[in-house]
Write an enzyme that holds these catalytic residues in place. Structure first.
Site, short mmCIF file in Angstrom:
data_model
loop_
_atom_site.label_atom_id
_atom_site.label_comp_id
_atom_site.label_asym_id
_atom_site.label_seq_id
_atom_site.Cartn_x
_atom_site.Cartn_y
_atom_site.Cartn_z
N GLN A 22 1.71 -6.47 -3.40
CA GLN A 22 2.37 -6.61 -2.10
C GLN A 22 3.72 -5.88 -2.09
O GLN A 22 3.86 -4.89 -2.79
CB GLN A 22 2.53 -8.09 -1.71
N GLY A 64 -4.62 -4.40 -3.58
CA GLY A 64 -5.61 -3.34 -3.79
C GLY A 64 -4.85 -2.09 -4.17
O GLY A 64 -4.11 -1.54 -3.35
N HIS A 65 -4.95 -1.71 -5.42
CA HIS A 65 -4.22 -0.54 -5.90
C HIS A 65 -5.22 0.54 -6.28
O HIS A 65 -6.04 0.35 -7.16
CB HIS A 65 -3.35 -0.89 -7.12
N LYS A 104 1.80 1.92 -5.23
CA LYS A 104 2.29 1.33 -6.48
C LYS A 104 1.35 1.61 -7.63
O LYS A 104 1.78 1.86 -8.76
CB LYS A 104 2.46 -0.20 -6.30
N ASP A 130 0.81 -1.22 0.00
CA ASP A 130 0.00 0.00 0.00
C ASP A 130 0.84 1.27 0.00
O ASP A 130 0.45 2.30 0.56
CB ASP A 130 -0.97 0.01 1.21
P1 GDP Z 1 -0.72 0.20 -3.55
O1 GDP Z 1 -1.34 -1.06 -3.05
O2 GDP Z 1 0.76 0.24 -3.34
O3 GDP Z 1 -1.08 0.52 -4.98
O4 GDP Z 1 -1.32 1.38 -2.67
P2 GDP Z 1 -2.87 1.58 -2.27
O5 GDP Z 1 -3.58 2.10 -3.46
O6 GDP Z 1 -3.40 0.38 -1.59
O7 GDP Z 1 -2.72 2.68 -1.13
C1 GDP Z 1 -2.15 3.91 -1.38
C2 GDP Z 1 -3.21 5.01 -1.13
O8 GDP Z 1 -2.56 6.25 -1.07
C3 GDP Z 1 -4.23 5.14 -2.25
O9 GDP Z 1 -5.47 5.49 -1.67
C4 GDP Z 1 -3.70 6.27 -3.12
O10 GDP Z 1 -4.72 6.98 -3.80
C5 GDP Z 1 -3.06 7.14 -2.08
N1 GDP Z 1 -1.88 7.89 -2.51
C6 GDP Z 1 -0.88 7.51 -3.36
N2 GDP Z 1 0.07 8.46 -3.41
C7 GDP Z 1 -0.33 9.46 -2.58
C8 GDP Z 1 0.26 10.70 -2.16
O11 GDP Z 1 1.35 11.07 -2.57
N3 GDP Z 1 -0.45 11.45 -1.26
C9 GDP Z 1 -1.65 11.04 -0.76
N4 GDP Z 1 -2.28 11.81 0.13
N5 GDP Z 1 -2.22 9.88 -1.13
C10 GDP Z 1 -1.56 9.09 -2.01
P1 IMO Z 2 -0.94 -4.30 -2.17
O1 IMO Z 2 -0.60 -4.85 -3.52
C1 IMO Z 2 -0.94 -4.81 2.17
C2 IMO Z 2 -1.00 -8.94 3.65
C3 IMO Z 2 -2.24 -9.41 4.39
C4 IMO Z 2 -1.60 -10.40 5.36
C5 IMO Z 2 -0.50 -11.05 4.52
C6 IMO Z 2 -0.89 -12.39 3.91
O2 IMO Z 2 -2.21 -3.53 -2.14
O3 IMO Z 2 0.22 -3.59 -1.55
P2 IMO Z 2 -2.50 -13.04 1.88
O4 IMO Z 2 -3.99 -12.86 1.71
O5 IMO Z 2 -1.67 -12.41 0.82
O6 IMO Z 2 -2.12 -14.48 2.11
O7 IMO Z 2 -2.17 -12.28 3.27
O8 IMO Z 2 -0.21 -10.11 3.48
N1 IMO Z 2 -1.26 -8.39 2.30
C7 IMO Z 2 -1.19 -7.09 2.00
N2 IMO Z 2 -0.97 -6.00 2.79
N3 IMO Z 2 -1.08 -4.64 0.84
C8 IMO Z 2 -1.27 -5.72 0.03
O9 IMO Z 2 -1.27 -5.63 -1.31
C9 IMO Z 2 -1.38 -7.00 0.61
N4 IMO Z 2 -1.59 -8.24 0.11
C10 IMO Z 2 -1.50 -9.09 1.16
O10 IMO Z 2 -2.86 -8.35 5.06
O11 IMO Z 2 -0.97 -9.73 6.41
MG MG Z 3 -2.83 -1.67 -1.75
#
Ligand code: GDP
Ligand code: IMO
Ligand code: MG
Length: 432
Positions: free
Chosen positions: A228, A40-41, A16, A13
């Site tokens: 991840q 979850g992106h 990416k 998170d």
């Molecule tokens: P990922 O799994 O690595 O793609 O990240 P996620 O999407 O799960 O979580 C990142 C969150 O931060 C998302 O809600 C993005 O919209 C938000 N985000 C990404 N870059 C920035 C930033 O520079 N500032 C803020 N405030 N939010 C950001």
């Molecule tokens: P993105 O791509 C954050 C964590 C789960 C748990 C562990 C194992 O959005 O960064 P799993 O269901 O993969 O066997 O769970 O990994 N986990 C993540 N945490 N971001 C993710 O993906 C994750 N995908 C799995 O919360 O601790």
């Molecule tokens: Mg994510």
């Protein structure tokens, strides 16, 4: 031409999805190479009328939102076929063209018995649970390694599929019924489930390794987008509190069929602080109002499960580790805007483990569980930075924070995020 990997440098998170989207218009192919719908992106795209469109992607690579990009699901991914088509239909309903999607014939399929096993195993573990996303990821990768997995190509030969499901269920049903006291899965039911979308899937399926290498031969740019992150990688993460795939840059190669020597650039995504979802060690975790502040201002709730993310300060030991394991050439530092308003900003520079200073990750996992962060403090800023578009526009203290973090993190910080939208980005060094 180059293959570029985008890697999570912490526990996921990091942003990416946004980073991939940022480069989407300049690359020809975006490949998801590991994980499944545990990811979850979130991608936020500003519209000409000033509003913004928000997309949450789980199984599809974020590059699917870039019209000129061919999205590819590589052999290292585990595919929940129902989720795949739910996601495709959801995007199509919003006007996103998904027709170019390619899926590896060698990717593994998440069967419903593996979703069931993921959930019952977690329940069974009780206080020793991992906090998985419950999507069947771990059991499906375990089947792959045990050589009893179902692959996408098996869906096009009912006889082979039935034989494989029968073989897998011989053991699984013993476990489901005798260990967990659950209903046995029926072969015919599972086969029917898996075949539901087979004909819709067929035109998307190909040898994605061949396709991607030919694309590179033709001068195309290929972006490999990790699910991840490094500390969740099954080899390099905080085992056993990890996911079950290879989320690091080496995994980008095995999960796509692109050889290591063709990988030119590795972009590590790091948040300006740290978060983690699920169980496991997290040295800089905050249990006070500072943690609550980061969670609230940073909207740190899981994109996939909605769980509140655990929050803590930036950890440079982890960043250096990620830089080393992945060969990070550039960092993207996201969410700098979330730190606005803090009087001072702590950064973990090393760990104290039972009185001994560790500048690198302790070799022993139980030492990592006991690591106490050694913090350095940097002065904060109060100015709103979300409209800054150049490094010089940032307040002096924000610049100093970035420079200090860069010095101790093992690679240069080339891009800075100051908000969720594509535009809220400062480029110090062009990535492409
Ligand atoms: P990922 O799994 O690595 O793609 O990240 P996620 O999407 O799960 O979580 C990142 C969150 O931060 C998302 O809600 C993005 O919209 C938000 N985000 C990404 N870059 C920035 C930033 O520079 N500032 C803020 N405030 N939010 C950001
Ligand atoms: P993105 O791509 C954050 C964590 C789960 C748990 C562990 C194992 O959005 O960064 P799993 O269901 O993969 O066997 O769970 O990994 N986990 C993540 N945490 N971001 C993710 O993906 C994750 N995908 C799995 O919360 O601790
Ligand atoms: Mg994510």
């Amino acid at each position: 031409m180059p293959a570029i990997a985008i890697i999570g440098a912490q526990w996921g998170d990091e942003g990416k999805g946004k980073a991939t989207d940022l480069l989407g218009s300049r690359v020809d192919h975006v490949v998801k190479f590991n994980g499944g719908n545990n990811a979850g992106h979130t991608v936020v795209i500003g519209q000409p009328d000033g509003t913004s469109e928000k997309y949450a992607l789980h199984l599809l690579p974020s590059g699917i939102l870039s019209p000129n990009c061919t999205p590819v699901i590589g052999n290292g991914v585990v595919v929940d076929i129902d989720v795949l088509f739910e996601e495709i239909d959801g995007l199509e309903a919003r006007g996103v063209d998904t027709s170019k999607l390619k899926i590896s014939a060698n990717a593994h399929v998440i069967a419903s018995y593996n979703r069931a096993l993921d959930k019952v195993t977690e329940r069974f573990l009780g206080s020793r649970r991992l906090g998985t996303t419950g999507r069947g990821i771990g059991p499906t990768y375990a089947d792959k390694m045990n050589r009893i997995g179902i692959r996408i190509q098996d869906l096009f030969d009912e006889k082979i599929l039935t034989a494989k499901v029968t073989g897998a269920l011989e053991l699984k049903n013993q476990v489901l019924t005798k260990v967990y006291n659950r209903r046995a899965a029926e072969v015919e039911e599972i086969v029917a489930e898996l075949l539901t979308h087979a004909e819709r899937l067929r035109p998307m399926v190909c040898d994605t390794g061949l396709y991607l290498n030919q694309a590179l031969d033709n001068g195309d740019i290929v972006l490999l987008e990790a699910g991840q992150a490094t500390l969740l990688d099954v080899d390099h993460g905080t085992y056993p509190f990890v996911t079950s795939s290879s989320a690091t840059s080496a995994g980008a190669c095995t999960g796509s069929g692109i050889p290591p020597m063709r990988l030119d650039q590795v972009i590590g995504i790091v948040k300006a602080y740290t978060t983690r979802v699920g169980e496991g060690p997290f040295p800089t975790e905050l249990f006070d109002e500072s943690g609550e502040h980061l969670r609230t201002v940073g909207a740190e709730f899981g994109t996939t499960t909605g769980r509140p993310r655990r929050c803590g300060w930036y950890d440079a030991v982890i960043a250096r580790y990620a830089a080393r394991v992945n060969g990070v050439t550039d960092f993207v530092l996201t969410k700098l805007d979330v730190l606005t308003g803090l009087e001072q900003i702590p950064v973990c520079v090393a760990y104290d483990v039972k009185g001994v200073r560790h500048d690198e990750m302790p070799v022993n996992q139980s030492d990592f569980h006991h690591a106490v962060p050694i913090l350095e403090y940097f002065p904060g800023w109060t100015e709103d930075i979300s409209e800054c578009r150049t490094f010089d526009e940032l307040p002096a203290n924000a610049r100093s924070y970035v420079e200090a973090v860069e010095k101790i993190s093992g690679s240069r910080i080339s891009v800075i995020g100051v908000g969720p939208s594509r535009a809220a980005t400062i480029v110090r060094h062009e990535l492409l």
